[in-house]
Write a protein that holds these residues in place. Sequence first.
Motif, mmCIF file in Angstrom:
data_model
loop_
_atom_site.group_PDB
_atom_site.id
_atom_site.type_symbol
_atom_site.label_atom_id
_atom_site.label_comp_id
_atom_site.label_asym_id
_atom_site.label_seq_id
_atom_site.Cartn_x
_atom_site.Cartn_y
_atom_site.Cartn_z
ATOM 1 N N GLU A 164 0.814 -1.210 0.000
ATOM 2 C CA GLU A 164 0.000 0.000 0.000
ATOM 3 C C GLU A 164 0.849 1.261 0.000
ATOM 4 O OE1 GLU A 164 -2.620 -0.482 3.310
ATOM 5 O OE2 GLU A 164 -4.005 -1.752 2.178
ATOM 6 N N LYS A 165 2.127 1.155 0.310
ATOM 7 C CA LYS A 165 3.010 2.312 0.308
ATOM 8 C C LYS A 165 3.450 2.688 -1.102
ATOM 9 C CE LYS A 165 4.915 1.605 4.913
ATOM 10 N NZ LYS A 165 6.131 1.289 5.681
ATOM 11 N N LYS A 166 3.320 1.789 -2.045
ATOM 12 C CA LYS A 166 3.743 2.064 -3.416
ATOM 13 C C LYS A 166 2.758 3.037 -4.062
ATOM 14 C CE LYS A 166 6.206 -2.192 -4.005
ATOM 15 N NZ LYS A 166 6.510 -3.330 -4.808
ATOM 16 N N PRO A 167 3.243 3.868 -4.995
ATOM 17 C CA PRO A 167 2.357 4.841 -5.647
ATOM 18 C C PRO A 167 1.260 4.160 -6.469
ATOM 19 C CG PRO A 167 4.664 5.234 -6.237
ATOM 20 C CD PRO A 167 4.618 3.984 -5.429
ATOM 21 N N LEU A 168 0.156 4.853 -6.593
ATOM 22 C CA LEU A 168 -0.991 4.313 -7.327
ATOM 23 C C LEU A 168 -0.623 4.030 -8.775
ATOM 24 C CD1 LEU A 168 -3.981 3.576 -7.335
ATOM 25 C CD2 LEU A 168 -4.474 5.963 -7.916
ATOM 26 N N TRP A 169 0.129 4.920 -9.417
ATOM 27 C CA TRP A 169 0.484 4.715 -10.827
ATOM 28 C C TRP A 169 1.304 3.445 -11.012
ATOM 29 C CZ3 TRP A 169 5.491 4.225 -12.326
ATOM 30 C CH2 TRP A 169 6.480 4.723 -11.466
ATOM 31 N N GLN A 170 2.138 3.105 -10.014
ATOM 32 C CA GLN A 170 2.943 1.892 -10.122
ATOM 33 C C GLN A 170 2.079 0.646 -9.971
ATOM 34 O OE1 GLN A 170 6.062 1.681 -7.232
ATOM 35 N NE2 GLN A 170 7.295 0.316 -8.487
ATOM 36 N N ILE B 206 -1.161 0.431 -10.673
ATOM 37 C CA ILE B 206 -1.989 0.340 -11.885
ATOM 38 C C ILE B 206 -1.133 -0.109 -13.068
ATOM 39 C CG2 ILE B 206 -3.317 1.698 -13.552
ATOM 40 C CD1 ILE B 206 -4.418 3.283 -11.181
ATOM 41 N N GLY B 207 0.104 0.350 -13.123
ATOM 42 C CA GLY B 207 1.009 -0.061 -14.197
ATOM 43 C C GLY B 207 1.248 -1.558 -14.204
ATOM 44 N N TRP B 208 1.446 -2.140 -13.023
ATOM 45 C CA TRP B 208 1.632 -3.583 -12.941
ATOM 46 C C TRP B 208 0.377 -4.321 -13.383
ATOM 47 C CZ3 TRP B 208 5.645 -6.487 -13.020
ATOM 48 C CH2 TRP B 208 6.854 -6.038 -12.526
ATOM 49 N N LEU C 73 -1.885 -3.271 -15.514
ATOM 50 C CA LEU C 73 -1.984 -3.152 -16.972
ATOM 51 C C LEU C 73 -0.975 -4.061 -17.679
ATOM 52 C CD1 LEU C 73 -2.549 0.672 -17.483
ATOM 53 C CD2 LEU C 73 -4.165 -1.176 -17.910
ATOM 54 N N LEU C 74 0.220 -4.171 -17.126
ATOM 55 C CA LEU C 74 1.230 -5.049 -17.712
ATOM 56 C C LEU C 74 0.785 -6.505 -17.681
ATOM 57 C CD1 LEU C 74 4.150 -5.280 -18.833
ATOM 58 C CD2 LEU C 74 4.843 -5.704 -16.479
ATOM 59 N N ILE C 75 0.261 -6.947 -16.558
ATOM 60 C CA ILE C 75 -0.210 -8.330 -16.434
ATOM 61 C C ILE C 75 -1.399 -8.572 -17.353
ATOM 62 C CG2 ILE C 75 -1.286 -9.972 -14.839
ATOM 63 C CD1 ILE C 75 0.492 -8.688 -12.648
ATOM 64 N N TRP C 76 -2.321 -7.601 -17.439
ATOM 65 C CA TRP C 76 -3.491 -7.753 -18.306
ATOM 66 C C TRP C 76 -3.062 -7.829 -19.773
ATOM 67 C CZ3 TRP C 76 -5.549 -4.557 -22.131
ATOM 68 C CH2 TRP C 76 -6.805 -4.937 -22.599
ATOM 69 N N THR C 77 -2.142 -6.950 -20.181
ATOM 70 C CA THR C 77 -1.677 -6.940 -21.565
ATOM 71 C C THR C 77 -0.981 -8.258 -21.911
ATOM 72 O OG1 THR C 77 -1.396 -4.545 -21.455
ATOM 73 C CG2 THR C 77 -0.256 -5.679 -23.225
ATOM 74 N N ALA C 78 -0.166 -8.751 -21.013
ATOM 75 C CA ALA C 78 0.526 -10.018 -21.252
ATOM 76 C C ALA C 78 -0.465 -11.179 -21.363
ATOM 77 C CB ALA C 78 1.535 -10.281 -20.138
ATOM 78 N N SER C 79 -1.511 -11.168 -20.556
ATOM 79 C CA SER C 79 -2.476 -12.269 -20.619
ATOM 80 C C SER C 79 -3.287 -12.213 -21.914
ATOM 81 C CB SER C 79 -3.391 -12.254 -19.400
ATOM 82 O OG SER C 79 -4.204 -11.105 -19.398
ATOM 83 N N VAL C 80 -3.671 -11.020 -22.346
ATOM 84 C CA VAL C 80 -4.416 -10.890 -23.603
ATOM 85 C C VAL C 80 -3.538 -11.297 -24.783
ATOM 86 C CG1 VAL C 80 -5.502 -9.216 -25.162
ATOM 87 C CG2 VAL C 80 -6.023 -9.168 -22.723
ATOM 88 N N ALA C 81 -2.267 -10.885 -24.757
ATOM 89 C CA ALA C 81 -1.347 -11.246 -25.848
ATOM 90 C C ALA C 81 -1.118 -12.754 -25.897
ATOM 91 C CB ALA C 81 -0.024 -10.515 -25.675
ATOM 92 N N SER C 82 -0.958 -13.394 -24.756
ATOM 93 C CA SER C 82 -0.738 -14.842 -24.751
ATOM 94 C C SER C 82 -1.989 -15.588 -25.213
ATOM 95 C CB SER C 82 -0.291 -15.327 -23.377
ATOM 96 O OG SER C 82 -1.297 -15.114 -22.429
ATOM 97 N N LEU C 83 -3.158 -15.096 -24.851
ATOM 98 C CA LEU C 83 -4.394 -15.714 -25.320
ATOM 99 C C LEU C 83 -4.534 -15.572 -26.837
ATOM 100 C CD1 LEU C 83 -7.025 -17.149 -24.618
ATOM 101 C CD2 LEU C 83 -8.054 -14.903 -24.270
ATOM 102 N N GLY C 84 -4.185 -14.400 -27.366
ATOM 103 C CA GLY C 84 -4.219 -14.194 -28.813
ATOM 104 C C GLY C 84 -3.244 -15.096 -29.544
#
Length: 55
Positions: free
Chosen positions: A14-20, A22-24, A26-37
Amino acid sequence: MAGKDYLNDVQECEKKPLWQRIGWMLLIWTASVASLGLFAMLIRMFMTAAGMKSH
């Protein structure tokens, strides 16, 4: 006492910034969509090679 370790880990996250955080996400979501494709493309390639065309 695993409960204390878990609580400490949650507080550290919880001490990490919100943008970081959310960035993680988005990275995990993008990787999962790419692997599914990629998996779908491979299945389609194998089906076409076996003579099963969509038309």
